[in-house]
Design a protein around this motif. Sequence first.
Motif, PDB file in Angstrom:
ATOM      1  N   SER A  52      45.844  79.321  58.493  1.00 47.02           N
ATOM      2  CA  SER A  52      46.728  79.419  57.338  1.00 47.02           C
ATOM      3  C   SER A  52      46.040  80.258  56.279  1.00 47.02           C
ATOM      4  CB  SER A  52      47.034  78.038  56.782  1.00 47.02           C
ATOM      5  OG  SER A  52      45.860  77.419  56.354  1.00 47.02           O
ATOM      6  N   GLN A  53      46.826  80.981  55.471  1.00 49.37           N
ATOM      7  CA  GLN A  53      46.272  81.841  54.464  1.00 49.37           C
ATOM      8  C   GLN A  53      46.102  81.029  53.190  1.00 49.37           C
ATOM      9  OE1 GLN A  53      47.604  86.083  55.378  1.00 49.37           O
ATOM     10  NE2 GLN A  53      45.779  85.152  56.145  1.00 49.37           N
ATOM     11  N   GLN A  54      44.971  81.200  52.547  1.00 50.32           N
ATOM     12  CA  GLN A  54      44.679  80.476  51.324  1.00 50.32           C
ATOM     13  C   GLN A  54      45.260  81.188  50.125  1.00 50.32           C
ATOM     14  OE1 GLN A  54      43.656  78.038  49.392  1.00 50.32           O
ATOM     15  NE2 GLN A  54      41.491  78.214  48.905  1.00 50.32           N
ATOM     16  N   GLY A  55      45.039  82.506  50.054  1.00 50.57           N
ATOM     17  CA  GLY A  55      45.430  83.229  48.861  1.00 50.57           C
ATOM     18  C   GLY A  55      46.691  84.047  49.075  1.00 50.57           C
ATOM     19  N   GLU A  56      47.335  84.303  47.966  1.00 51.73           N
ATOM     20  CA  GLU A  56      48.493  85.181  47.987  1.00 51.73           C
ATOM     21  C   GLU A  56      48.264  86.256  46.950  1.00 51.73           C
ATOM     22  OE1 GLU A  56      50.275  83.443  51.110  1.00 51.73           O
ATOM     23  OE2 GLU A  56      50.997  85.206  50.046  1.00 51.73           O
ATOM     24  N   GLU A  57      48.338  87.499  47.380  1.00 49.43           N
ATOM     25  CA  GLU A  57      48.161  88.591  46.436  1.00 49.43           C
ATOM     26  C   GLU A  57      49.499  89.035  45.865  1.00 49.43           C
ATOM     27  OE1 GLU A  57      46.350  88.318  49.115  1.00 49.43           O
ATOM     28  OE2 GLU A  57      44.404  89.325  48.950  1.00 49.43           O
ATOM     29  N   ASP A  58      49.427  89.548  44.674  1.00 51.13           N
ATOM     30  CA  ASP A  58      50.615  90.035  43.988  1.00 51.13           C
ATOM     31  C   ASP A  58      50.211  91.265  43.182  1.00 51.13           C
ATOM     32  OD1 ASP A  58      52.079  89.261  40.917  1.00 51.13           O
ATOM     33  OD2 ASP A  58      53.213  89.965  42.658  1.00 51.13           O
ATOM     34  N   PRO A  59      50.908  92.392  43.279  1.00 52.55           N
ATOM     35  CA  PRO A  59      52.087  92.590  44.122  1.00 52.55           C
ATOM     36  C   PRO A  59      51.696  92.825  45.580  1.00 52.55           C
ATOM     37  CG  PRO A  59      51.534  94.624  43.024  1.00 52.55           C
ATOM     38  CD  PRO A  59      50.561  93.596  42.515  1.00 52.55           C
ATOM     39  N   GLN A  60      52.661  92.849  46.459  1.00 46.44           N
ATOM     40  CA  GLN A  60      52.385  93.169  47.863  1.00 46.44           C
ATOM     41  C   GLN A  60      52.078  94.646  48.019  1.00 46.44           C
ATOM     42  OE1 GLN A  60      55.860  91.689  49.984  1.00 46.44           O
ATOM     43  NE2 GLN A  60      54.674  89.913  50.664  1.00 46.44           N
ATOM     44  N   ALA A  61      52.693  95.480  47.185  1.00 44.20           N
ATOM     45  CA  ALA A  61      52.460  96.916  47.247  1.00 44.20           C
ATOM     46  C   ALA A  61      52.482  97.472  45.828  1.00 44.20           C
ATOM     47  CB  ALA A  61      53.509  97.599  48.109  1.00 44.20           C
ATOM     48  N   LEU A  62      51.658  98.506  45.600  1.00 40.72           N
ATOM     49  CA  LEU A  62      51.519  99.100  44.276  1.00 40.72           C
ATOM     50  C   LEU A  62      51.297 100.593  44.437  1.00 40.72           C
ATOM     51  CD1 LEU A  62      51.132  98.629  41.213  1.00 40.72           C
ATOM     52  CD2 LEU A  62      48.708  98.196  41.676  1.00 40.72           C
ATOM     53  N   SER A  63      52.074 101.374  43.691  1.00 42.56           N
ATOM     54  CA  SER A  63      51.942 102.830  43.740  1.00 42.56           C
ATOM     55  C   SER A  63      51.697 103.337  42.327  1.00 42.56           C
ATOM     56  CB  SER A  63      53.219 103.454  44.317  1.00 42.56           C
ATOM     57  OG  SER A  63      53.108 104.870  44.351  1.00 42.56           O
ATOM     58  N   ILE A  64      50.590 104.052  42.141  1.00 51.23           N
ATOM     59  CA  ILE A  64      50.246 104.547  40.808  1.00 51.23           C
ATOM     60  C   ILE A  64      49.788 105.998  40.900  1.00 51.23           C
ATOM     61  CG2 ILE A  64      49.580 102.279  39.909  1.00 51.23           C
ATOM     62  CD1 ILE A  64      46.660 103.068  40.376  1.00 51.23           C
ATOM     63  N   GLN A  65      49.697 106.626  39.743  1.00 52.20           N
ATOM     64  CA  GLN A  65      49.231 108.005  39.658  1.00 52.20           C
ATOM     65  C   GLN A  65      47.712 107.993  39.504  1.00 52.20           C
ATOM     66  OE1 GLN A  65      51.968 110.123  39.740  1.00 52.20           O
ATOM     67  NE2 GLN A  65      50.588 111.840  40.139  1.00 52.20           N
ATOM     68  N   GLU A  66      47.068 109.000  40.063  1.00 55.88           N
ATOM     69  CA  GLU A  66      45.614 109.131  39.915  1.00 55.88           C
ATOM     70  C   GLU A  66      45.253 109.104  38.431  1.00 55.88           C
ATOM     71  OE1 GLU A  66      44.065 112.664  41.774  1.00 55.88           O
ATOM     72  OE2 GLU A  66      42.414 111.525  42.622  1.00 55.88           O
ATOM     73  N   GLY A  67      44.199 108.372  38.083  1.00 54.64           N
ATOM     74  CA  GLY A  67      43.764 108.255  36.696  1.00 54.64           C
ATOM     75  C   GLY A  67      44.261 106.994  36.015  1.00 54.64           C
ATOM     76  N   GLU A  68      45.330 106.409  36.544  1.00 56.66           N
ATOM     77  CA  GLU A  68      45.855 105.165  35.973  1.00 56.66           C
ATOM     78  C   GLU A  68      45.003 103.982  36.456  1.00 56.66           C
ATOM     79  OE1 GLU A  68      50.604 106.198  35.499  1.00 56.66           O
ATOM     80  OE2 GLU A  68      49.927 105.086  37.251  1.00 56.66           O
ATOM     81  N   ASN A  69      45.198 102.856  35.788  1.00 54.17           N
ATOM     82  CA  ASN A  69      44.531 101.622  36.206  1.00 54.17           C
ATOM     83  C   ASN A  69      45.421 100.843  37.165  1.00 54.17           C
ATOM     84  OD1 ASN A  69      42.486 102.319  34.430  1.00 54.17           O
ATOM     85  ND2 ASN A  69      43.198 100.925  32.824  1.00 54.17           N
ATOM     86  N   ALA A  70      44.796 100.124  38.079  1.00 59.94           N
ATOM     87  CA  ALA A  70      45.532  99.294  39.037  1.00 59.94           C
ATOM     88  C   ALA A  70      45.070  97.860  38.881  1.00 59.94           C
ATOM     89  CB  ALA A  70      45.282  99.767  40.462  1.00 59.94           C
ATOM     90  N   THR A  71      46.025  96.951  38.773  1.00 64.31           N
ATOM     91  CA  THR A  71      45.701  95.528  38.668  1.00 64.31           C
ATOM     92  C   THR A  71      46.361  94.759  39.796  1.00 64.31           C
ATOM     93  OG1 THR A  71      45.513  95.641  36.258  1.00 64.31           O
ATOM     94  CG2 THR A  71      45.824  93.464  37.244  1.00 64.31           C
ATOM     95  N   MET A  72      45.564  93.973  40.496  1.00 69.62           N
ATOM     96  CA  MET A  72      46.059  93.133  41.582  1.00 69.62           C
ATOM     97  C   MET A  72      45.683  91.696  41.286  1.00 69.62           C
ATOM     98  SD  MET A  72      44.801  95.651  44.588  1.00 69.62           S
ATOM     99  CE  MET A  72      43.899  96.729  43.505  1.00 69.62           C
ATOM    100  N   ASN A  73      46.564  90.778  41.620  1.00 71.17           N
ATOM    101  CA  ASN A  73      46.346  89.370  41.345  1.00 71.17           C
ATOM    102  C   ASN A  73      46.281  88.565  42.632  1.00 71.17           C
ATOM    103  OD1 ASN A  73      46.719  89.606  38.360  1.00 71.17           O
ATOM    104  ND2 ASN A  73      48.734  90.304  39.026  1.00 71.17           N
ATOM    105  N   CYS A  74      45.557  87.474  42.557  1.00 69.00           N
ATOM    106  CA  CYS A  74      45.374  86.609  43.726  1.00 69.00           C
ATOM    107  C   CYS A  74      45.471  85.166  43.269  1.00 69.00           C
ATOM    108  CB  CYS A  74      44.007  86.887  44.340  1.00 69.00           C
ATOM    109  SG  CYS A  74      43.457  85.667  45.553  1.00 69.00           S
ATOM    110  N   SER A  75      46.255  84.381  43.979  1.00 69.01           N
ATOM    111  CA  SER A  75      46.306  82.945  43.699  1.00 69.01           C
ATOM    112  C   SER A  75      45.857  82.199  44.937  1.00 69.01           C
ATOM    113  CB  SER A  75      47.727  82.525  43.301  1.00 69.01           C
ATOM    114  OG  SER A  75      48.635  82.804  44.342  1.00 69.01           O
ATOM    115  N   TYR A  76      45.204  81.064  44.733  1.00 68.79           N
ATOM    116  CA  TYR A  76      44.715  80.279  45.854  1.00 68.79           C
ATOM    117  C   TYR A  76      45.011  78.807  45.616  1.00 68.79           C
ATOM    118  CZ  TYR A  76      40.748  79.693  42.637  1.00 68.79           C
ATOM    119  OH  TYR A  76      39.978  79.423  41.536  1.00 68.79           O
ATOM    120  N   LYS A  77      44.736  77.979  46.643  1.00 72.03           N
ATOM    121  CA  LYS A  77      45.241  76.620  46.589  1.00 72.03           C
ATOM    122  C   LYS A  77      44.176  75.542  46.388  1.00 72.03           C
ATOM    123  CE  LYS A  77      49.029  77.975  49.627  1.00 72.03           C
ATOM    124  NZ  LYS A  77      49.599  77.891  50.997  1.00 72.03           N
ATOM    125  N   THR A  78      43.005  75.715  46.983  1.00 71.96           N
ATOM    126  CA  THR A  78      42.011  74.645  46.947  1.00 71.96           C
ATOM    127  C   THR A  78      40.813  75.036  46.092  1.00 71.96           C
ATOM    128  OG1 THR A  78      40.922  75.461  48.928  1.00 71.96           O
ATOM    129  CG2 THR A  78      42.702  73.885  49.244  1.00 71.96           C
TER     130      THR A  78
END
Lengths: 112, 114
Positions: free
Chosen positions: A1-27
């Motif tokens: 079983s997977q513990q974490g869930e990332e959000d978003p599932q997919a992200l498209s940005i322009q070079e030079g921009e910042n990218a933020t990814m989130n992760c939630s977990y259970k235990t």
Amino acid sequence: SQQGEEDPQALSIQEGENATMNCSYKTSINNLQWYRQNSGRGLVHLILIRSNEREKHSGRLRVTLDTSKKSSSLLITASRAADTASYFCATVALDSSYKLIFGSGTRLLVRP
Amino acid sequence: EAGVAQSPRYKIIEKRQSVAFWCNPISGHATLYWYQQILGQGPKLLIQFQNNGVVDDSQLPKDRFSAERLKGVDSTLKIQPAKLEDSAVYLCASSATSGSHEQFFGPGTRLTVL
């Protein structure tokens, strides 16, 4: 079983921009790690943050951890086309097994 | 420092056939892991070895999957007989015994079951 869930599932940005990814977990965890996977280099460890840490930096990477919310975020600043990859969070539980439990990943596309 | 080696890189078989994957971890790494990664998902741990002993095989489908790590170095993972749902990338990883939680991954074996 997977513990974490990332959000978003997919992200498209322009070079030079910042990218933020989130992760939630259970235990409750000992630490949380972020890995990058692309076809060229396989799965590579990026950064580890322990449960008693709130923020960590490594080059253009910044990771935060909020154990009260069971969540983490990965920020990539000044993104480059070479950052295009899938990013996974993985948790290590409080026992001593060193077992990694991966989330489902965020697919990042950095457009030149 | 040489990384984790795996072979073969690709394998195509028909269902009900058998297949074996090989892994050579980083020299000196006592802990070895096998993961299964289905397309679009994160890796899932199948089995963890500490030297040549099994630490965790709770998610290994033991009716068809087997793994061994003779002499505490190289490891093989076998599937017999394969099913369509076994199509995935099989990743091998290793880590040192110094207490580091960082795992080093091999390039993986992409298995297609027809």
